[in-house]
Write a protein that holds these residues in place. Structure first.
Motif, PDB file in Angstrom:
ATOM      1  N   LEU A  67       0.822  -1.208   0.000  1.00 42.14           N
ATOM      2  CA  LEU A  67       0.000   0.000   0.000  1.00 42.14           C
ATOM      3  C   LEU A  67       0.858   1.260   0.000  1.00 42.14           C
ATOM      4  CD1 LEU A  67      -2.859  -1.003   2.496  1.00 42.14           C
ATOM      5  CD2 LEU A  67      -3.083  -0.567   0.040  1.00 42.14           C
ATOM      6  N   MET A  68       1.975   1.245   0.711  1.00 41.71           N
ATOM      7  CA  MET A  68       2.873   2.397   0.691  1.00 41.71           C
ATOM      8  C   MET A  68       3.396   2.643  -0.728  1.00 41.71           C
ATOM      9  SD  MET A  68       3.266   4.045   3.552  1.00 41.71           S
ATOM     10  CE  MET A  68       4.780   4.930   3.230  1.00 41.71           C
ATOM     11  N   SER A  69       3.740   1.559  -1.423  1.00 41.75           N
ATOM     12  CA  SER A  69       4.251   1.698  -2.789  1.00 41.75           C
ATOM     13  C   SER A  69       3.166   2.172  -3.747  1.00 41.75           C
ATOM     14  CB  SER A  69       4.825   0.358  -3.270  1.00 41.75           C
ATOM     15  OG  SER A  69       5.922  -0.040  -2.472  1.00 41.75           O
ATOM     16  N   ILE A  70       1.962   1.640  -3.602  1.00 46.45           N
ATOM     17  CA  ILE A  70       0.860   2.030  -4.480  1.00 46.45           C
ATOM     18  C   ILE A  70       0.505   3.496  -4.269  1.00 46.45           C
ATOM     19  CG2 ILE A  70      -1.651   1.768  -4.733  1.00 46.45           C
ATOM     20  CD1 ILE A  70       0.054  -0.142  -6.414  1.00 46.45           C
ATOM     21  N   GLN A 309      12.043   2.449  -1.585  1.00 43.70           N
ATOM     22  CA  GLN A 309      11.826   1.452  -0.535  1.00 43.70           C
ATOM     23  C   GLN A 309      12.297   1.951   0.825  1.00 43.70           C
ATOM     24  OE1 GLN A 309      12.333  -2.781  -1.300  1.00 43.70           O
ATOM     25  NE2 GLN A 309      12.582  -2.390  -3.484  1.00 43.70           N
ATOM     26  N   GLY A 310      12.847   3.164   0.834  1.00 39.21           N
ATOM     27  CA  GLY A 310      13.233   3.766   2.107  1.00 39.21           C
ATOM     28  C   GLY A 310      12.061   3.969   3.041  1.00 39.21           C
ATOM     29  N   SER A 311      10.860   4.215   2.488  1.00 38.23           N
ATOM     30  CA  SER A 311       9.685   4.450   3.336  1.00 38.23           C
ATOM     31  C   SER A 311       8.821   3.204   3.499  1.00 38.23           C
ATOM     32  CB  SER A 311       8.822   5.570   2.727  1.00 38.23           C
ATOM     33  OG  SER A 311       8.342   5.198   1.448  1.00 38.23           O
ATOM     34  N   SER A 312       9.243   2.084   2.924  1.00 37.14           N
ATOM     35  CA  SER A 312       8.453   0.848   3.054  1.00 37.14           C
ATOM     36  C   SER A 312       9.311  -0.276   3.638  1.00 37.14           C
ATOM     37  CB  SER A 312       7.863   0.456   1.690  1.00 37.14           C
ATOM     38  OG  SER A 312       8.879   0.314   0.708  1.00 37.14           O
ATOM     39  N   VAL A 313      10.095  -0.938   2.807  1.00 39.60           N
ATOM     40  CA  VAL A 313      10.901  -2.065   3.276  1.00 39.60           C
ATOM     41  C   VAL A 313      11.920  -1.625   4.323  1.00 39.60           C
ATOM     42  CG1 VAL A 313      12.664  -3.730   2.569  1.00 39.60           C
ATOM     43  CG2 VAL A 313      10.581  -3.471   1.206  1.00 39.60           C
ATOM     44  N   LEU A 314      12.646  -0.539   4.054  1.00 41.71           N
ATOM     45  CA  LEU A 314      13.648  -0.083   5.028  1.00 41.71           C
ATOM     46  C   LEU A 314      12.998   0.478   6.286  1.00 41.71           C
ATOM     47  CD1 LEU A 314      16.478   1.557   2.880  1.00 41.71           C
ATOM     48  CD2 LEU A 314      16.272  -0.769   3.738  1.00 41.71           C
ATOM     49  N   ALA A 315      11.766   0.986   6.162  1.00 34.20           N
ATOM     50  CA  ALA A 315      11.048   1.446   7.357  1.00 34.20           C
ATOM     51  C   ALA A 315      10.694   0.264   8.251  1.00 34.20           C
ATOM     52  CB  ALA A 315       9.782   2.195   6.945  1.00 34.20           C
ATOM     53  N   SER A 443       8.423   7.316 -14.461  1.00 31.02           N
ATOM     54  CA  SER A 443       9.451   6.327 -14.117  1.00 31.02           C
ATOM     55  C   SER A 443       9.372   5.989 -12.635  1.00 31.02           C
ATOM     56  CB  SER A 443      10.850   6.844 -14.474  1.00 31.02           C
ATOM     57  OG  SER A 443      11.246   7.919 -13.643  1.00 31.02           O
ATOM     58  N   ASN A 444       9.060   6.986 -11.810  1.00 36.01           N
ATOM     59  CA  ASN A 444       8.890   6.747 -10.375  1.00 36.01           C
ATOM     60  C   ASN A 444       7.598   5.977 -10.116  1.00 36.01           C
ATOM     61  OD1 ASN A 444       8.392   7.168  -7.470  1.00 36.01           O
ATOM     62  ND2 ASN A 444      10.099   8.588  -7.593  1.00 36.01           N
ATOM     63  N   ALA A 445       6.538   6.329 -10.840  1.00 34.45           N
ATOM     64  CA  ALA A 445       5.270   5.608 -10.685  1.00 34.45           C
ATOM     65  C   ALA A 445       5.435   4.141 -11.056  1.00 34.45           C
ATOM     66  CB  ALA A 445       4.187   6.256 -11.546  1.00 34.45           C
ATOM     67  N   MET A 446       6.137   3.880 -12.155  1.00 35.92           N
ATOM     68  CA  MET A 446       6.378   2.506 -12.593  1.00 35.92           C
ATOM     69  C   MET A 446       7.198   1.746 -11.554  1.00 35.92           C
ATOM     70  SD  MET A 446       8.277   1.245 -16.092  1.00 35.92           S
ATOM     71  CE  MET A 446       7.369   0.110 -17.132  1.00 35.92           C
ATOM     72  N   ALA A 447       8.234   2.401 -11.033  1.00 37.55           N
ATOM     73  CA  ALA A 447       9.095   1.780 -10.023  1.00 37.55           C
ATOM     74  C   ALA A 447       8.290   1.358  -8.801  1.00 37.55           C
ATOM     75  CB  ALA A 447      10.208   2.747  -9.622  1.00 37.55           C
ATOM     76  N   GLN A 448       7.429   2.245  -8.340  1.00 29.26           N
ATOM     77  CA  GLN A 448       6.664   1.933  -7.135  1.00 29.26           C
ATOM     78  C   GLN A 448       5.540   0.938  -7.417  1.00 29.26           C
ATOM     79  OE1 GLN A 448       6.540   4.656  -3.888  1.00 29.26           O
ATOM     80  NE2 GLN A 448       6.905   6.379  -5.244  1.00 29.26           N
ATOM     81  N   GLY A 449       5.052   0.915  -8.667  1.00 32.39           N
ATOM     82  CA  GLY A 449       4.110  -0.122  -9.041  1.00 32.39           C
ATOM     83  C   GLY A 449       4.747  -1.499  -8.969  1.00 32.39           C
ATOM     84  N   ILE A 450       6.009  -1.586  -9.401  1.00 36.32           N
ATOM     85  CA  ILE A 450       6.754  -2.850  -9.294  1.00 36.32           C
ATOM     86  C   ILE A 450       7.043  -3.176  -7.832  1.00 36.32           C
ATOM     87  CG2 ILE A 450       8.910  -4.019  -9.904  1.00 36.32           C
ATOM     88  CD1 ILE A 450       8.950  -2.289 -12.464  1.00 36.32           C
ATOM     89  N   ASN A 451       7.426  -2.155  -7.065  1.00 38.03           N
ATOM     90  CA  ASN A 451       7.697  -2.363  -5.638  1.00 38.03           C
ATOM     91  C   ASN A 451       6.489  -2.921  -4.892  1.00 38.03           C
ATOM     92  OD1 ASN A 451      10.339  -1.543  -5.743  1.00 38.03           O
ATOM     93  ND2 ASN A 451       9.983   0.495  -4.898  1.00 38.03           N
ATOM     94  N   PHE A 458       9.116  -9.412   1.260  1.00 37.34           N
ATOM     95  CA  PHE A 458      10.182  -9.122   2.217  1.00 37.34           C
ATOM     96  C   PHE A 458       9.814  -9.594   3.630  1.00 37.34           C
ATOM     97  CE2 PHE A 458      12.097  -6.450   5.495  1.00 37.34           C
ATOM     98  CZ  PHE A 458      13.448  -6.624   5.214  1.00 37.34           C
ATOM     99  N   THR A 459      10.698 -10.372   4.215  1.00 38.64           N
ATOM    100  CA  THR A 459      10.631 -10.763   5.623  1.00 38.64           C
ATOM    101  C   THR A 459      12.070 -10.868   6.128  1.00 38.64           C
ATOM    102  OG1 THR A 459      10.718 -13.153   5.188  1.00 38.64           O
ATOM    103  CG2 THR A 459       8.507 -12.123   5.257  1.00 38.64           C
ATOM    104  N   PRO A 460      12.285 -10.813   7.427  1.00 44.46           N
ATOM    105  CA  PRO A 460      13.651 -10.985   7.941  1.00 44.46           C
ATOM    106  C   PRO A 460      14.285 -12.311   7.519  1.00 44.46           C
ATOM    107  CG  PRO A 460      12.251 -10.060   9.635  1.00 44.46           C
ATOM    108  CD  PRO A 460      11.350 -10.411   8.496  1.00 44.46           C
ATOM    109  N   ASP A 461      13.472 -13.348   7.292  1.00 39.72           N
ATOM    110  CA  ASP A 461      14.019 -14.654   6.914  1.00 39.72           C
ATOM    111  C   ASP A 461      14.739 -14.617   5.570  1.00 39.72           C
ATOM    112  OD1 ASP A 461      13.029 -15.763   9.228  1.00 39.72           O
ATOM    113  OD2 ASP A 461      11.154 -16.432   8.321  1.00 39.72           O
TER     114      ASP A 461
END
Length: 496
Positions: A67-70, A309-315, A443-451, A458-461
């Protein structure tokens, strides 16, 4: 009515640090808009997946990342619409005002304690449309403050850019501290930030901006209104039909909506490129330049896939994997969102000095794109180290790795992002100049659509494999871009 400011008047207006007073209006409006945006963004993902007992919505963690990426993807797609509305319907000044109102409403909705998931999705609509109206248009108004030959223009944009990052730096500290009390208080502060920006804009616009942003550059002619109405009606009708079919068949669920938006974010730029390449309005030289632009566009997509991904996965990493203390001080995971704007503030003058000193010896645009992606890839490769040396248990990773990752990706951003807009204007076919600028933002919209798709795994495992795979892909693409630069320069027909 305010008379149009003459060239001499523009050149002699030095009321804001030697620049036109109108720059102060746009500077503080954007500072507070970015304060509200980054303040909200710093805590939004935690609000989504924290349990209800902790004040959150209790959503699945992978869904929250998507949802953050979308949300980010929608902002950049609506930016294209916001630019079109300003150019053809009501001008940039009204676009900024209307956008600010919608942003403030979106934050207010989030601040309501009982809004729940409905409030979350409603606010995303307000925020995406509002930011799409405000962000591209407040920047374009700066150009109206200067005459074409005014040497202060570049400096004005630099001051404005400082306001953006100052707001982005301060906000996470404020909302990150307040999230311990209540997420809704943090969102309310974000609304207050946007309100302050709007108040300053309204009070000073007529006095400082003159006629900047009042004119509609390319208004819709009477004979076009029917076609435009039909186009937008068809798009809206099509979306309503899709939603109705989804509702009746039970497929109108969040996951499918995410997939649909990801599909649109990927499809839109492809359609733009096909249309421009096949158009009779694009001559042979322009077609060659457009072919050279496609690898640059794809490199940009890969870069933003990592940076955003700084505000999603890295968060999530900051919250679950990083030690909650830094130099013996307890810190909120939201604070890490301040490092990117902080590094930009300090490094922007350094890069400006480097490129100036190098002059004609500075790297070409494709090489700068290559460097940007190499740094971005390195920022993810370095994130493998905590898991490799200490395992992936909760709160065992040193904050230093995360801070270093933000530093590397920021260096990459300063190599790629500032030159992206410039090369877009140089390589765009003349008949599609404005639309190609929209493609750059896509290009940013496409990137975040892929994200939105890949971030869900993503999980710690699988942390080490996740960062390693994306980091290696980015480095490989960066090296390929470096090697094919001579061929791209030939296609660019003199643009370097």
């Amino acid at each position: 009515m305010f008379k149009k400011m003459s060239v001499d008047q523009k050149n002699t207006d030095t009321g804001f640090f030697g620049h036109p007073k109108g720059l102060s209006t746009l500077f503080f409006t954007e500072l507070w808009e970015r304060f509200s945006y980054y303040g909200m963004r710093a805590i939004l993902i935690y609000y989504m997946y924290y349990s209800i007992s902790k004040g959150g919505l209790g959503l699945d963690e992978s869904l929250s990342i998507a949802l953050m990426s979308i949300y980010g993807s929608l902002i950049y797609m609506t930016g294209v619409l916001g630019g079109w509305l300003a150019d053809r319907v009501f001008g940039t000044r009204k676009a900024v005002f209307y956008g600010g109102i919608l942003i403030m409403v979106g934050h207010v909705v989030l601040s309501l304690p009982n809004a729940g998931v409905t409030g979350l999705f409603s606010s995303m609509v307000f925020l995406a449309i509002g930011t799409g109206l405000l962000k591209p248009n407040v920047s374009s108004m700066i150009g109206d403050l200067y005459s074409p030959e005014d040497a202060r223009r570049a400096g004005g944009f630099s001051i404005f850019y400082m306001g953006i990052n100052l707001g982005g730096f301060l906000a996470p500290y404020v909302t990150g501290s307040l999230m311990k009390i209540s997420f809704h208080v943090g969102f309310l502060i974000a609304a207050v930030g946007m309100a302050l920006g709007l108040i300053f804009f309204v009070i000073t616009q007529n006095k400082f901006l003159g006629d900047a942003g009042k004119n509609v550059p390319n208004p819709i002619a009477k004979e076009e209104r029917g076609k435009v109405t039909l186009l937008f009606g068809s798009i809206l009708g099509g979306l309503l039909i899709i939603a109705l079919v989804g509702y009746l068949t039970g497929t109108l669920i969040v996951g499918n909506v995410i997939n649909f938006i990801s599909f649109v974010a990927i499809l839109l730029p492809i359609l733009y490129f096909v249309a421009m390449l096949r158009s009779k309005k694009t001559n042979t030289e322009e077609r060659s330049r457009l072919l050279a632009y496609i690898p640059l566009f794809l490199t940009s997509v890969m870069f933003w896939m990592i940076q955003e991904q700084g505000s999603s996965v890295l968060a999530v990493f900051a919250n679950k994997r990083v030690s909650q203390t830094l130099f013996n001080f307890e810190i909120s995971p939201a604070f890490y969102q301040s490092f990117n704007p902080l590094f930009i503030i300090f490094l922007s003058p350094v890069f400006a000095l480097i490129w100036t000193k190098l002059g004609k010896r500075q790297p070409s645009t494709p090489r700068k794109f290559s460097l940007g992606l190499l740094f971005a890839g390195s920022s993810f490769l370095i994130m493998m180290i905590p898991g490799l040396i200490g395992g992936t248990a909760e709160h065992t990773a040193s904050p230093i790795w995360l801070i270093l990752s933000f530093l590397l990706v920021t260096v990459g951003e300063l190599c790629l992002s500032p030159v992206g807009l410039g090369v877009t204007t140089q390589l765009a076919p003349r008949a599609f100049a404005a639309q190609t600028m929209g493609v750059w933002f896509l290009s940013n919209a496409m990137a975040q659509g892929i994200n939105a798709q890949i971030g869900q795994i993503f999980t710690p495992d699988i942390e080490v494999q996740y960062f390693g795979t994306l980091g290696i892909i980015a480095v490989i693409v960066g090296l390929i871009m470096f090697m094919v630069t001579p061929q791209l320069l030939k296609l660019m027909k003199g643009v370097k």
